[in-house]
Design an enzyme around this catalytic site. Structure first.
Site, PDB file in Angstrom:
ATOM      1  N   LEU A  18       0.812  -1.214   0.000  1.00 37.97           N
ATOM      2  CA  LEU A  18       0.000   0.000   0.000  1.00 37.97           C
ATOM      3  C   LEU A  18       0.849   1.269   0.000  1.00 37.97           C
ATOM      4  O   LEU A  18       1.694   1.472   0.884  1.00 37.97           O
ATOM      5  CB  LEU A  18      -0.931   0.010   1.216  1.00 37.97           C
ATOM      6  CG  LEU A  18      -1.862   1.223   1.333  1.00 37.97           C
ATOM      7  CD1 LEU A  18      -2.751   1.365   0.113  1.00 37.97           C
ATOM      8  CD2 LEU A  18      -2.702   1.122   2.602  1.00 37.97           C
ATOM      9  N   HIS A  19       0.607   2.128  -0.981  1.00 39.37           N
ATOM     10  CA  HIS A  19       1.338   3.388  -1.076  1.00 39.37           C
ATOM     11  C   HIS A  19       0.582   4.382  -1.948  1.00 39.37           C
ATOM     12  O   HIS A  19      -0.172   4.009  -2.840  1.00 39.37           O
ATOM     13  CB  HIS A  19       2.744   3.172  -1.651  1.00 39.37           C
ATOM     14  CG  HIS A  19       2.749   2.686  -3.073  1.00 39.37           C
ATOM     15  ND1 HIS A  19       2.417   1.386  -3.431  1.00 39.37           N
ATOM     16  CD2 HIS A  19       3.045   3.322  -4.245  1.00 39.37           C
ATOM     17  CE1 HIS A  19       2.514   1.242  -4.743  1.00 39.37           C
ATOM     18  NE2 HIS A  19       2.885   2.402  -5.260  1.00 39.37           N
ATOM     19  N   PHE A  20       0.795   5.647  -1.660  1.00 41.93           N
ATOM     20  CA  PHE A  20       0.359   6.760  -2.495  1.00 41.93           C
ATOM     21  C   PHE A  20       1.609   7.439  -3.035  1.00 41.93           C
ATOM     22  O   PHE A  20       2.679   7.369  -2.427  1.00 41.93           O
ATOM     23  CB  PHE A  20      -0.449   7.779  -1.680  1.00 41.93           C
ATOM     24  CG  PHE A  20      -1.728   7.238  -1.108  1.00 41.93           C
ATOM     25  CD1 PHE A  20      -2.947   7.470  -1.744  1.00 41.93           C
ATOM     26  CD2 PHE A  20      -1.732   6.514   0.069  1.00 41.93           C
ATOM     27  CE1 PHE A  20      -4.135   6.977  -1.216  1.00 41.93           C
ATOM     28  CE2 PHE A  20      -2.911   6.013   0.610  1.00 41.93           C
ATOM     29  CZ  PHE A  20      -4.116   6.251  -0.042  1.00 41.93           C
TER      30      PHE A  20
END
Length: 444
Positions: free
Chosen positions: A242-244
């Protein structure tokens, strides 16, 4: 316009694959000073503790800080300063500041960048592209394997509701910190990753808590030039952790200038509009209430798309007040052989930045021939058909339900006509741009 120093860039030892590294070393962790449990004990990293936003409002008041100056200017002094430090230390795969960039003349002002080496040096995708929800796989690359020197700072809510900065804070393994790290394959100055609860090893899927964290980061930055983006699996995310993504760009994104229409208002202070007269169909969420209400409306919509195996991208702009949700089908069309050879030859992977109008081109020919028409033609391949988009929109609206706990309707339909966006001059003035002729404005 931002002035950027150009420095020689070399590849960091921490970007090499483990196979090239001869395996784990004995003693002192794995020897790579990574973010995994082998190296974390006793480690310290800077910590930026942000004040939680109370309300979505305009401009500098977005943080409701009672006119108090924060101990460090988040964007200019900390994020960009730390990013430039990592550039000087040679932690990037290439020098993005040497890439040619221009604004293409036309109604929307698509932005073209020539980045001939990125697709060769960028980490390849290691998972299926036809499934949006996939379990985390610790044997594949993930962000616990990066070197700690690639991390700029920890990003957590302040315990006493005041902005604080600690230059040397312990890493709380039990509570799994969220961190901001460099993107070693950047597409723009200041390109970073926000990795929520990094040690929990969450797969690439949006949840309420993580999406709210991304909005806090946008609000804390307090700049219209700073946007965050998200790519789901199947919509050109390349890492299933999970990453932005986020970076700083001192011109409006074309999608920010698009018309909107067919609005629906939720009682939680969230307005949802359709994007119109833009090559990619999507929804725009705008908040006038709390940041949490806006975050919940968008994250619930994303969860709905994930559960229905619909790939999508998200752009967070305007201090976190305006969010673009963009379901897409390019990978599906590509697999079915429905994308023309001419477009495939460009090797452009239309993820959130490209869909928003920042076109990262791999060939000089495409860069020199860049035009509004060519950008529109490529992005049109990404979009759902009108019929399919309306089906997906109905699924989203059913999922966020527009119903309160008693089952009553909480939203009301708005008008169907298109709403004209701000003019280019108005947007540039809002973003602090100087007026002038915009014929192929060269940024680098």
């Amino acid at each position: 316009m931002l002035r950027i120093k150009r420095v020689p860039t070399i590849v960091s030892n921490y970007q090499k694959e483990e196979a090239e590294d001869g395996g784990a070393r004995r003693g002192g962790g794995c020897g790579r000073n990574c973010l995994n449990k082998c190296c974390i004990p006793g480690s310290k990293l800077p910590l930026y503790a942000f004040k939680k936003v109370n309300k979505v409002v305009n401009g500098k008041d977005v943080l409701d800080c009672d006119n108090k100056e924060p101990p460090v200017a988040f964007l200019d002094s900390l994020l960009l300063g730390e990013w430039e430090d990592r550039m000087q230390r040679g932690l990037f795969r290439y020098d993005v500041t040497a890439c040619e960039t221009k604004v293409i003349p036309g109604e929307y002002g698509f932005i073209a960048q020539l980045n001939e080496g990125r697709h060769l040096k960028k980490r390849p995708t290691e998972f299926r592209v036809d499934t949006v929800l996939q379990p985390f796989d610790g044997t594949k690359f993930n962000f616990t394997k990066v070197g700690q020197e690639e991390v700029l700072f920890q990003f957590e809510a302040s315990e006493d509701d005041e902005v604080q900065f600690f230059p040397n804070a312990p890493i709380d393994v039990e509570n799994s910190p969220s961190v901001v790290a460099i993107n070693v394959s950047p597409i723009e100055y200041g390109h970073v990753l926000l990795i929520p609860r990094v040690l929990e090893c969450l797969p690439q899927r949006i949840d309420r808590e993580s999406f709210l964290l991304a909005l806090y980061m946008a609000a804390e930055a307090g700049s219209p030039y700073f946007r965050l983006g998200y790519n789901s699996l199947g919509a050109f995310a390349t890492i299933n952790h999970l990453h932005f993504q986020a970076y700083y760009l001192a011109v409006p994104f074309p999608i920010e200038k698009a018309f909107t229409g067919k609005t629906t208002n939720l009682n939680a202070g969230v307005k949802i509009s359709e994007i119109s007269k833009y090559p990619v169909r999507g929804l725009v969420f705008e908040g006038t209430g709390t940041l949490e209400d806006l975050a919940n409306a968008v994250s619930d919509s994303c969860i709905c798309l994930q559960n229905n195996n619909i790939p999508y991208n998200v752009l967070i702009s305007d201090w976190g007040r305006r969010i673009f949700l963009l379901p897409q089908c390019y990978a599906e069309k590509q697999a079915l052989g429905e994308v023309s050879a001419e477009i495939l030859d460009t090797q452009v992977n239309p993820a959130v930045w490209e869909i928003s109008g920042h076109m990262v081109l791999k060939r000089r020919k495409d860069y020199e021939e860049a035009s509004d028409e060519n950008a529109w033609r490529l992005l049109a391949e990404v979009s759902l058909s009108e019929e399919r988009f309306q089906e997906v929109k109905a699924i989203i609206f059913e999922a966020i339900s527009c119903l309160d706990e008693n089952g009553s309707t909480t939203g009301s339909p708005g008008k169907d006509q298109d709403v004209k966006p701000q003019s280019l001059e108005e947007i540039d003035a809002h973003h602090g741009m100087l007026p002038g002729n915009q014929e192929c404005l060269v940024l680098h």
